[in-house]
Design an enzyme around this catalytic site. Structure first.
Site, PDB file in Angstrom:
ATOM      1  CD  GLU A  79     -23.761  23.224 -21.795  1.00 44.10           C
ATOM      2  OE1 GLU A  79     -23.823  22.249 -21.191  1.00 44.10           O
ATOM      3  OE2 GLU A  79     -23.492  24.332 -21.309  1.00 44.10           O
ATOM      4  CG  ASP A  80     -26.288  20.249 -19.180  1.00 44.08           C
ATOM      5  OD1 ASP A  80     -25.952  21.476 -19.447  1.00 44.08           O
ATOM      6  OD2 ASP A  80     -25.978  20.256 -17.981  1.00 44.08           O
TER       7      ASP A  80
ATOM      8  CG  ASP B  87     -30.942  28.605 -17.727  1.00 44.25           C
ATOM      9  OD1 ASP B  87     -32.213  28.788 -17.988  1.00 44.25           O
ATOM     10  OD2 ASP B  87     -30.702  29.060 -16.609  1.00 44.25           O
TER      11      ASP B  87
HETATM   12  P1  IMP Z   1     -26.411  29.132 -18.986  1.00 40.09           P
HETATM   13  O1  IMP Z   1     -25.233  29.507 -18.951  1.00 40.09           O
HETATM   14  O2  IMP Z   1     -27.350  30.110 -18.044  1.00 40.09           O
HETATM   15  O3  IMP Z   1     -27.119  28.826 -20.386  1.00 40.09           O
HETATM   16  O4  IMP Z   1     -26.422  27.832 -18.305  1.00 40.09           O
HETATM   17  C1  IMP Z   1     -25.714  26.606 -18.724  1.00 40.09           C
HETATM   18  C2  IMP Z   1     -25.467  25.771 -17.660  1.00 40.09           C
HETATM   19  O5  IMP Z   1     -26.238  26.010 -16.370  1.00 40.09           O
HETATM   20  C3  IMP Z   1     -26.100  24.429 -17.890  1.00 40.09           C
HETATM   21  O6  IMP Z   1     -24.944  23.725 -18.631  1.00 40.09           O
HETATM   22  C4  IMP Z   1     -26.249  23.528 -16.702  1.00 40.09           C
HETATM   23  O7  IMP Z   1     -25.081  23.074 -16.088  1.00 40.09           O
HETATM   24  C5  IMP Z   1     -26.791  24.861 -15.830  1.00 40.09           C
HETATM   25  N1  IMP Z   1     -28.358  24.910 -15.800  1.00 40.09           N
HETATM   26  C6  IMP Z   1     -28.968  25.527 -16.261  1.00 40.09           C
HETATM   27  N2  IMP Z   1     -30.390  25.446 -16.132  1.00 40.09           N
HETATM   28  C7  IMP Z   1     -30.468  24.276 -15.371  1.00 40.09           C
HETATM   29  C8  IMP Z   1     -31.360  23.477 -14.870  1.00 40.09           C
HETATM   30  O8  IMP Z   1     -32.500  23.486 -14.970  1.00 40.09           O
HETATM   31  N3  IMP Z   1     -30.925  22.228 -14.249  1.00 40.09           N
HETATM   32  C9  IMP Z   1     -29.624  21.837 -14.031  1.00 40.09           C
HETATM   33  N4  IMP Z   1     -28.578  22.801 -14.516  1.00 40.09           N
HETATM   34  C10 IMP Z   1     -29.166  24.023 -14.990  1.00 40.09           C
HETATM   35 MG    MG Z   2     -23.688  22.124 -18.534  1.00 41.07          MG
END
Ligand code: IMP
Ligand code: MG
Length: 205
Positions: free
Chosen positions: A119-120, A123
């Site tokens: 995963e990148d 968050d």
């Molecule tokens: P989560 O489900 O909130 O953990 O978000 C995961 C996904 O949201 C990541 O795989 C990213 O694609 C996107 N994301 C979250 N934060 C960022 C950011 O700072 N920049 C770009 N994409 C983000």
């Molecule tokens: Mg992602």
């Protein structure tokens, strides 16, 4: 036909370092490409230490993980295969919708395989939570997670990655695969993007 020699290419360096930001968006480097490269190499070593002779099946989460996965795979060595899944949790812009939706499932079964989810960024953790639940049901031999970036402060779901590149502050980041409205994925450094007048705040380089 003449092959294009890398050494002979006359690509202007300025082209590569232009962030391509639109008016009202400012971009500054948070983690340089050199630090990313070095850290990816260390992560690969850690992973291979844990799984020395194991064929590793890398599952990239589209599209943000593509550059990270490509570099990590080359550093890993040994037997490596790839697959990709596409889910979305973010709408356009910087705010999460809070919901995770599957857009494209894996092409092959992960049953009995040593899976490394790539995963990148972690968050809120909702995407990873959804993915781990989905993949655990499919009975892999091992299931591990590598993330390039971890925004610890933003966590809602109770999930952790096994291999973490960098813990970063609560800023919206782009580059090295990460986007803002599908732009900036091609930036070689991890950068912070801010809306508003051109900011002078250089976070870290
Ligand atoms: P989560 O489900 O909130 O953990 O978000 C995961 C996904 O949201 C990541 O795989 C990213 O694609 C996107 N994301 C979250 N934060 C960022 C950011 O700072 N920049 C770009 N994409 C983000
Ligand atoms: Mg992602």
């Amino acid at each position: 036909m003449v092959a294009t020699g890398v050494a002979k290419s006359r690509r202007r360096p300025s082209q590569k370092s232009k962030p391509g930001n639109r008016p009202g968006e400012s971009v500054c480097i948070l983690i340089t490409r050199a630090r990313v490269k070095q850290r990816v190499r260390q992560l690969a070593r850690e992973i291979r230490r844990d799984f020395p002779n194991e064929p590793m099946h890398l599952v990239g989460v589209l599209k943000g993980s593509v550059l990270f996965l490509a570099d990590l795979a080359r550093e890993l060595g040994g037997e490596v295969s790839f697959d990709f899944i596409s889910v979305s949790s973010y709408g356009k812009g910087m705010d999460s919708t809070g919901e995770v939706k599957m857009n494209k499932d894996l092409d092959v079964s992960i049953e009995g395989r040593s899976v490394l989810v790539v995963e990148d960024i972690l968050d809120t953790g909702l995407t990873l939570k959804y993915l781990l639940r989905l993949f655990e049901e499919r009975k892999p031999k091992h299931l591990r997670v590598a993330v390039l970036l971890d925004k610890v402060e933003r966590r809602i779901a109770d999930v952790k990655a096994d291999y973490i590149g960098f813990v970063i502050p609560n800023e919206f980041v782009v580059g090295y695969g990460l986007d803002y409205d599908e732009r900036y994925r091609n930036l070689p450094d991890v950068c912070v993007v801010r809306l508003g007048p051109r900011g002078k705040t250089k976070i870290e380089a």
